[in-house]
Design a protein around this motif. Sequence first.
Motif, PDB file in Angstrom:
ATOM      1  N   LEU A 364     -48.278 -63.649  38.625  1.00 11.24           N
ATOM      2  CA  LEU A 364     -48.929 -64.784  39.298  1.00 11.24           C
ATOM      3  C   LEU A 364     -49.826 -64.203  40.386  1.00 11.24           C
ATOM      4  CD1 LEU A 364     -45.942 -65.861  38.392  1.00 11.24           C
ATOM      5  CD2 LEU A 364     -46.569 -67.832  39.746  1.00 11.24           C
ATOM      6  N   ILE A 365     -51.121 -64.484  40.302  1.00 10.78           N
ATOM      7  CA  ILE A 365     -52.068 -63.879  41.235  1.00 10.78           C
ATOM      8  C   ILE A 365     -52.824 -64.990  41.965  1.00 10.78           C
ATOM      9  CG2 ILE A 365     -53.960 -62.224  41.479  1.00 10.78           C
ATOM     10  CD1 ILE A 365     -53.138 -61.306  38.549  1.00 10.78           C
ATOM     11  N   ALA A 366     -52.641 -65.004  43.304  1.00  8.18           N
ATOM     12  CA  ALA A 366     -53.286 -66.048  44.110  1.00  8.18           C
ATOM     13  C   ALA A 366     -54.359 -65.402  44.965  1.00  8.18           C
ATOM     14  CB  ALA A 366     -52.248 -66.730  44.990  1.00  8.18           C
ATOM     15  N   PHE A 367     -55.521 -66.036  45.012  1.00 10.41           N
ATOM     16  CA  PHE A 367     -56.630 -65.455  45.775  1.00 10.41           C
ATOM     17  C   PHE A 367     -57.559 -66.559  46.280  1.00 10.41           C
ATOM     18  CE2 PHE A 367     -59.949 -65.927  42.527  1.00 10.41           C
ATOM     19  CZ  PHE A 367     -59.171 -66.147  41.395  1.00 10.41           C
ATOM     20  N   HIS A 368     -58.373 -66.172  47.263  1.00 11.61           N
ATOM     21  CA  HIS A 368     -59.358 -67.087  47.847  1.00 11.61           C
ATOM     22  C   HIS A 368     -60.660 -66.915  47.064  1.00 11.61           C
ATOM     23  CE1 HIS A 368     -61.671 -69.306  50.695  1.00 11.61           C
ATOM     24  NE2 HIS A 368     -62.372 -68.270  51.080  1.00 11.61           N
ATOM     25  N   PRO A 369     -61.101 -67.938  46.361  1.00 11.86           N
ATOM     26  CA  PRO A 369     -62.256 -67.714  45.477  1.00 11.86           C
ATOM     27  C   PRO A 369     -63.614 -67.790  46.176  1.00 11.86           C
ATOM     28  CG  PRO A 369     -61.356 -69.926  45.145  1.00 11.86           C
ATOM     29  CD  PRO A 369     -60.481 -69.253  46.154  1.00 11.86           C
ATOM     30  N   PHE A 370     -63.678 -68.431  47.343  1.00 11.76           N
ATOM     31  CA  PHE A 370     -64.985 -68.719  47.946  1.00 11.76           C
ATOM     32  C   PHE A 370     -65.386 -67.667  48.980  1.00 11.76           C
ATOM     33  CE2 PHE A 370     -62.962 -72.896  46.950  1.00 11.76           C
ATOM     34  CZ  PHE A 370     -63.697 -73.133  45.808  1.00 11.76           C
ATOM     35  N   GLN A 371     -66.682 -67.690  49.321  1.00 16.85           N
ATOM     36  CA  GLN A 371     -67.169 -66.677  50.263  1.00 16.85           C
ATOM     37  C   GLN A 371     -66.760 -66.970  51.708  1.00 16.85           C
ATOM     38  OE1 GLN A 371     -71.312 -66.577  49.154  1.00 16.85           O
ATOM     39  NE2 GLN A 371     -70.720 -65.561  47.234  1.00 16.85           N
ATOM     40  N   ARG A 372     -66.863 -68.241  52.098  1.00 17.65           N
ATOM     41  CA  ARG A 372     -66.589 -68.571  53.510  1.00 17.65           C
ATOM     42  C   ARG A 372     -65.084 -68.611  53.761  1.00 17.65           C
ATOM     43  NH1 ARG A 372     -69.515 -73.646  55.565  1.00 17.65           N
ATOM     44  NH2 ARG A 372     -67.859 -74.553  54.306  1.00 17.65           N
TER      45      ARG A 372
END
Length: 442
Positions: A364-372
């Motif tokens: 399970l891989i969680a990440f912030h997709p956006f630039q800001r």
Amino acid sequence: MNGAVDPIPGHRAATMIAERSPNLRTAEWSEIRGLFALDPGAIHLNTGTVGAMPHAVLETVDRVTRQWAGGLGDVYPPGMYSDHRATIAKAYGVDPDEMVITHNATEGVARVIHGLDLHAGDEVLTTTHECYSVLSNFNLLRNRFGIKLTTITLPTGYDVHAEQIIELFEAAITPRTKVLAFAGITLFTGTKLPMRALCELAHRHGLITVIDGALLPGMLDIDMRAIGADFISCSGSKFQCGPLGTGLLYMRNKVHPQHNPLPLPTFWPIISTWYPMKGSPPPRTRTSIESDNIADYVQSAGSASIARGAALATACEMWDEIGRARIERRIMLLADYARELIDERFGRDAMYSPAADPTLRSPLIAFHPFQRPEDAWNVKKVHEYTMRLQREYRLFTRWTEFDVAGSAHQHYASRITTHIFNDHDEIARAVDIMARLAAEMS
Ligand SMILES: Cc1ncc(COP(=O)(O)O)c(C=O)c1O
């Protein structure tokens, strides 16, 4: 009650699977993918919520439902799942008196939490990253009986190490702590907690251990007893790919000092038609020989989902045939590949899931997709992103929300999950789609 004939003995289901695909142990992953009832136009990267069912599992649900449709049989004996529990328990290194087939991880953990002998002033130590199924039940105990609930916030990010997590737990234990409760793998950031080390910590402090193992079965080749916990409540419909509405519950029922030297905890089996009408069950054993069948008390709870339980057993038998160690390796390999691509396209700082410490990695891989960075607390945006991935690309992921130490806001992340029915090509396509859509929305 246990002597009754099970309508779908384990070996029959196994034979049916073997007839369909005789060489599961050596089959190519592309062949194994063909065993699943996947939607041909979709990319399924959300097993952390629900897995895909194999056709054989669907067939068992259908066949057993039909067998009982006339309503003339005695429905209670097969609800004890004697054969299925024996097969499933063996796959996880335990005995049938320690294994219950439940209706999901939520039901299992609720029956554990409300079965513990806790009183006003007793403390439960857990994390803010637990599923609501865990936190809401402990909160109910707090309101009802006055227990104290202490929650620590797990660290997030690529570079988190197991020692940090163990230290956080250790620092929060007090003389009133009675229970250590944590997810084997957290659903929000996909952190695989150091289960054995945390159980050893609990042993040193004389604590009861409750593991939310919703995501463990079907993913990890685990010996549940060797983890050292008192209770592990699992989902049957996620990585194990059984039908929705199935779960597994491991309950320690004897003392193997090498795994857990503590005495068995007092346990009240709420929702049980087997608990005696008069008197009490025998005292719990202090040895490696059980004094009673604790799992039967919990299993015996009225008419059951016989067809779904049988189908969960079919899924487990299939996993045994493919080979659980082989399955774990494949899932982790695909996850490492996904992590690499996410690192490349979104950057290491975007990652909420630990990766530098290999023991904390999960699929399970969680990440912030956006630039800001501030978009990390924009729930509308991450929700819209997830919905657009579904609507426009038939790419199924999910978003998660969780506390981040030192942040005034809850963070919202995009999460993908790999399983054996995925392949490298579709993971590469998925990460590419996610990167392009995130750039468009950033
Ligand atoms: C870690 C964790 N615990 C518990 C649950 C609840 O599982 P179930 O739907 O089987 O009750 C989930 C569901 O996603 C989960 O990921």
